[in-house]
Write a protein that holds these residues in place. Sequence first.
Motif, PDB file in Angstrom:
ATOM      1  N   GLU A  80       0.824  -1.209   0.000  1.00  0.00           N
ATOM      2  CA  GLU A  80       0.000   0.000   0.000  1.00  0.00           C
ATOM      3  C   GLU A  80       0.857   1.258   0.000  1.00  0.00           C
ATOM      4  OE1 GLU A  80      -3.620   2.027   2.633  1.00  0.00           O
ATOM      5  OE2 GLU A  80      -2.878   0.017   3.112  1.00  0.00           O
ATOM      6  N   LEU A  81       1.902   1.250   0.834  1.00  0.00           N
ATOM      7  CA  LEU A  81       2.807   2.403   0.878  1.00  0.00           C
ATOM      8  C   LEU A  81       3.557   2.535  -0.438  1.00  0.00           C
ATOM      9  CD1 LEU A  81       4.312   4.698   2.292  1.00  0.00           C
ATOM     10  CD2 LEU A  81       5.859   2.977   3.276  1.00  0.00           C
ATOM     11  N   ALA A  82       4.011   1.428  -1.001  1.00  0.00           N
ATOM     12  CA  ALA A  82       4.745   1.466  -2.271  1.00  0.00           C
ATOM     13  C   ALA A  82       3.879   2.047  -3.375  1.00  0.00           C
ATOM     14  CB  ALA A  82       5.212   0.064  -2.640  1.00  0.00           C
ATOM     15  N   SER A  83       2.638   1.605  -3.460  1.00  0.00           N
ATOM     16  CA  SER A  83       1.741   2.112  -4.487  1.00  0.00           C
ATOM     17  C   SER A  83       1.489   3.609  -4.330  1.00  0.00           C
ATOM     18  CB  SER A  83       0.413   1.345  -4.425  1.00  0.00           C
ATOM     19  OG  SER A  83      -0.490   1.822  -5.395  1.00  0.00           O
ATOM     20  N   SER A  84       1.315   4.053  -3.077  1.00  0.00           N
ATOM     21  CA  SER A  84       1.073   5.469  -2.823  1.00  0.00           C
ATOM     22  C   SER A  84       2.267   6.317  -3.258  1.00  0.00           C
ATOM     23  CB  SER A  84       0.777   5.688  -1.341  1.00  0.00           C
ATOM     24  OG  SER A  84       0.661   7.063  -1.043  1.00  0.00           O
ATOM     25  N   LEU A  85       3.478   5.879  -2.918  1.00  0.00           N
ATOM     26  CA  LEU A  85       4.665   6.648  -3.278  1.00  0.00           C
ATOM     27  C   LEU A  85       4.899   6.628  -4.790  1.00  0.00           C
ATOM     28  CD1 LEU A  85       7.182   5.702  -0.445  1.00  0.00           C
ATOM     29  CD2 LEU A  85       6.104   7.923  -0.846  1.00  0.00           C
TER      30      LEU A  85
END
Length: 251
Positions: free
Chosen positions: A123-128
């Motif tokens: 989720e964090l990777a996709s957001s960044l």
Amino acid sequence: MSADEHRPPPDWVGDVSLGVRAWVGDTPPTPHPERSSGEQSSERSPAGRRTAKTGRRGQGRSRTKTWEERKAARIAREEAAAAEVEADPESVARTILLDSLTGQARTRKELADKLAKRGVPDELASSLLDRFTEVGLIDDSAYARQWVESRHRSRGLAPRALAQELRRKGVGDEEAKEALEQIGEDDQRAAARALVDRKLRSMSGLDPQVATRRLAGLLARKGYAAGLAFSVVREALAEQDADLDEPHPDF
């Protein structure tokens, strides 16, 4: 038993460098009692070379690590990286992205794979990645255009081979199609002919059928269609034959 058999061995026995000095008539020094057997002597031979005891060679080189030691070191690095991600995942993810993009463009998939390998939450990777795309740091369309232009010019790759490379890098079909449209039929033919001409320089005297097969195979590996490949090869071989048959102007 003779007197020589009772005589103690000279001090240089076991030390090749001191033995050489004794042989040339130089008096060998008395070994220092505190020196270990593997310590290098600082004296110099008559030729000016620094003398050393056998066993010195190789001293100072790092010992080759065993498979178990390398595995333990790798596990330790992975655990340290995982702990770093767990402590501050967003900071670590940002650093990974910025380092990866320094001096070289990359596709979104390549960057996503790097984040996943370091254990960054999806989720964090996709957001960044979305954020980096919004500000233009990630642009698969621009990447594909640059990749196609560079690889076609430097390696002579045809659109089919370039499409496979873009697919492996995660570029979408639409972006890849747009980038490949840069290469027209004339561009492909010119690039194929350049590849054939370069290869022909090392194929003088080869049977025409063998030369045709090898040149067509070269173009096929570069992604060129069979029709274009054989057309270019026949044209190049015909021109080569014409040049060989043409009389020299001095005759």
